[in-house]
Structures are given as C-alpha cells and as structure tokens.
Design an enzyme around this catalytic site. Structure first.
Site, short mmCIF file in Angstrom:
data_model
loop_
_atom_site.label_atom_id
_atom_site.label_comp_id
_atom_site.label_asym_id
_atom_site.label_seq_id
_atom_site.Cartn_x
_atom_site.Cartn_y
_atom_site.Cartn_z
CB CYS A 163 -0.86 -0.15 1.12
SG CYS A 163 -1.92 -1.50 1.36
CG HIS A 302 -1.75 4.64 5.01
ND1 HIS A 302 -1.64 4.21 3.66
CD2 HIS A 302 -2.11 3.19 5.57
CE1 HIS A 302 -1.79 2.86 3.40
NE2 HIS A 302 -1.98 2.33 4.56
CD GLU A 313 -1.45 7.54 9.12
OE1 GLU A 313 -1.10 8.41 8.35
OE2 GLU A 313 -2.46 7.14 8.88
CE LYS A 334 -5.62 4.26 2.26
NZ LYS A 334 -4.72 5.60 2.29
CG HIS A 339 -6.38 1.00 1.37
ND1 HIS A 339 -5.24 1.47 0.53
CD2 HIS A 339 -5.57 0.31 2.31
CE1 HIS A 339 -4.23 1.35 1.04
NE2 HIS A 339 -4.19 0.55 2.27
CG PHE A 398 0.14 -5.69 4.35
CD1 PHE A 398 -0.48 -5.05 5.32
CD2 PHE A 398 -0.97 -6.72 3.46
CE1 PHE A 398 -1.54 -5.16 5.72
CE2 PHE A 398 -2.09 -6.74 4.10
CZ PHE A 398 -2.57 -6.02 5.07
#
Length: 412
Positions: A163, A302, A313, A334, A339, A398
């Site tokens: 991502c 994010h 975050e 998002k 996402h 990830f």
C-alpha cells in the site's frame, strides 16, 4: 546541490471520477464512491461492497489492440498518465526520450488474469492458457505500458511495497530527478484487485470491514471503524526538474521538497504499535525540506479505517510533530474512495497538490467521533478552507514499509 523538482501534471482514475477534474469535484462534494460489488457474485461473501471505478472505457485512452494486451490496472495507469502528460504540456518531439522516465507501482498486478487463466487450466488444460498471461499479469507492466504509450525511454521501474507503492514511486522519481538521472518522470500507482481471491484474502485476514453500508463502512479515525474498504484506480504525476520546466514555460503546480522512507522491521501486516517507523519517515521528509512541524499545514493520512493502523499512525504523528500534532489538519481521502492499495499514494498525492492549489482541505467523510488516543484534528464534520503551504502525504504498507512525501506551494 540537489536539483529542485516540481509538479507539472496530474492524472487520476478513481471511484468518484475518471479524471482529476471529476475526482476533485467529487472530493469537494464529499461524494462516496463505495457501493455493491458488481464484478462478481458476492452471495457467499461476508464483504459485499467495494469502491469500484465506474464507466471506464479503455478505448477512450488507447487503441483497441493496445487495450486488449493490457489488464485493467495497466489501462488505468495509461489513462491517468496520459492525462498528466497532457496537462504538463511536454512534447516528446522536443525532449531527449532517454531523459524522460517512468516509475509506476502496483501492489498486486492482475489477480483477474491469474484467476481467469487458472480456471482455464483446470477446465480445459494447459494448452488453453493465454500466451500473454505473464506479460499481462506482472505488476511492472503498468510502467512498461505507460513508457510505450508515451515514448518515454529513460529509467522505467516498478516499485512494489504493497500500500506504499504509489508514494514510494513518486519519491523514487523525485530522487531520480534530484540526482540527475532524468529531467522528467511520470510516477504514481495503479491497482485493480477487486476480485474473488482479493476480497476473500483480505476478508479472511480481517482487514476488510464487514459493514456493508457504503456510508458507514470507511470511517477513518472514528471510534466505530472496523476495517478498510477495497478500492481501485490510479494516480499519476509528472515531476520535472525546475529549470527544465521554466525553460519551456510550463505551468508549475507545486514543488516536492521532502521524502522519507523507512521500515518498521516489526511484522508482516501489523504496523509498529508505537508508530516509530512512520514517525521517522515524516521526520526525514521535514528534515530534507528544512522545516519544523509547525510549518506543515496539512497531512493526508494513510488513514485506512482499521483499528490498529489509525491508532499507530496517530501515535506516529504525535511522535514526529510533538505539540504541533494537535494543530495540524489531518484527513483521509479513503473515507470517500476506499483503499486503493498500490494506487492510494498516487491519488492522495494528487489530493495534496489540489489542496495546495485551491486552499481546500476536505473532510474525513462519514467519520464523526474519535476516541482514546485518536484525538487529533481529523477534519470531521466539515472541510476546511485555508492556505496550504506545506502538505504531507503518508503511506504505510504490509511488510512494514513507510513512505512520506512533503509537497510545497511553488515559489520561484
């Protein structure tokens, strides 16, 4: 001295618009691009919604033969790249093509091609598998097809960091121009992973929300958040060395002034709970730009709407910004488009540049009540109109990948 890098073109294919103008209008309207999955039958699936691209026709951007040799993730990238390149006003006839490069990332490539051809293999045998399966499914083909379509012969690579792919792609393109490897770079991310395997995999690892109400599914930083909504699309920018842009009279949209990239070295899917890796990426971007946290006006987070990501975050922002964390405006795109995985950073970079140009910070749509440590200003309830001099974009992937870009209002 490092060369200055500016933005001269933007392109986007998103769940709320298939070009930048439509996308930005949707952002300002607070439009939610999430709805029932139409790509396959979801009867047996817990998750029945996603943020799909709508009314996209590859023939509007390329000839039929080229489109047939591309999977959708490549088509999205080509469409967004052509829009960005057109806005930049660059003519390849006037350029050394070996000084124009492409870095377009995709976290997955084409699951569709794999699923489709594997079904053929099981049903009809190996001889029936499409001879173009491999060049259609592999993730680097988005960058390759953009290069072919635009005639860009310089550095051409594909960053794959889940991502964070789109943000790392733009960051690496920025570095390529800074260091003199290129004068122009076409960079960003693209993704199209709304497939049975994609949805099943993310669902079974409990990453996706099982709330199937489009208006309450993607609610970053809200106390009731329960997972992300899978999206698709592409976001591309044209980056250019400042003097090169000025020499040809380009309209400069913004300047990239900082890039930070780190690893959590912690877990394959979970971010470091204290946010230390993401915090360092933000600090590195600010250090490169030569600014302090108080100068950052806006962070495009994010902000996936998963319980752990949003919390870690938030902790990262507090670590990097100190007391200034409570004064900076933060939001998550998002909340409207889901996402987009490898494309997320590209589209969110577009959002940051448009926010700088228009002095507009969108709200985090449908999120309404934060809790516990998630106590910063996430732009709940209403957008904010203010001057934006410095905008920051975060992406976390990830594998523990962290990437931060810092964008500045252009000043000669």
């Amino acid at each position: 001295m490092k060369r200055r890098v500016v933005v001269t073109g933007l392109g986007a294919v998103t769940p709320i618009g298939n070009n930048v103008e439509e996308f930005w209008q949707g952002i300002q309207e607070g439009r939610v691009g999430i709805g029932p999955i139409t790509k396959f039958d979801t009867t047996e699936y817990k998750v029945k919604i996603a943020a799909e691209v709508k009314n996209f026709k590859a023939a509007d951007y390329m000839d039929f033969k080229a489109a047939k040799r591309m999977e959708a993730f490549s088509q999205y990238a080509v469409a967004a790249a052509k829009e960005a390149f057109a806005q930049s006003g660059i003519s390849m006839e006037d350029e050394d093509p070996y000084r124009v490069g492409v870095i377009v990332g995709s976290g997955v490539g084409s699951l569709q091609a794999i699923e489709r051809e594997y079904a053929k293999l099981l049903d009809k045998g190996p001889a029936k598998v499409n001879l173009l399966l491999v060049p259609m499914m592999i993730s680097n083909m988005a960058a390759g097809n953009v290069s072919i379509q635009l005639g860009a012969k310089g550095k051409c690579t594909d960053v794959v960091t889940a991502c964070a792919s789109g943000t790392h792609s733009i960051g690496d393109a920025y570095r390529a121009i800074q260091c003199g490897d290129a004068d122009v770079m076409i960079a960003g991310g693209t993704e199209n992973a709304i497939t049975p395997v994609g949805v099943s995999g993310f669902t079974n690892m409990t990453a996706l929300t099982t709330c199937n109400d489009p208006e309450h599914a993607s609610i970053p930083f809200d106390k009731n958040r329960s997972g992300f909504v899978l999206g698709e699309g592409a976001g591309i920018a044209v980056l250019e060395e400042l003097e090169h842009a000025k020499k040809r009279g380009a309209k400069i949209l913004a300047e990239v002034v900082g890039y930070g990239a780190t690893a959590d070295a912690h877990h394959i899917t979970a971010p470091a709970e204290d946010g230390s890796g993401a915090a360092k990426a933000m600090s590195l971007a600010m250090e490169e730009a030569g600014i302090v946290p108080e100068q950052v006006d806006y962070i495009n987070a994010h902000g996936t709407s998963t319980p752990l990501n949003d919390l870690s975050e938030t902790r990262a922002i507090k670590l990097a910004f100190g007391d200034a964390a409570y004064k900076v405006k933060i939001n998550s795109t998002k909340s409207m488009i889901g996402h987009l995985l490898g494309a997320a950073g590209g589209v969110e970079f577009v959002t940051c540049v448009k926010s700088i140009l228009d002095g507009y910070i969108h709200q985090t749509v449908n999120s309404s009540e934060s809790d516990g440590e998630c106590d910063l200003d996430y732009c709940f309830g209403a957008p904010c109109r203010q001057e934006v001099t410095y905008a920051m974009s975060n992406s976390l992937g990830f594998g523990g990948h962290n990437a931060t870009l810092l964008i500045k209002k252009y000043e000669d």
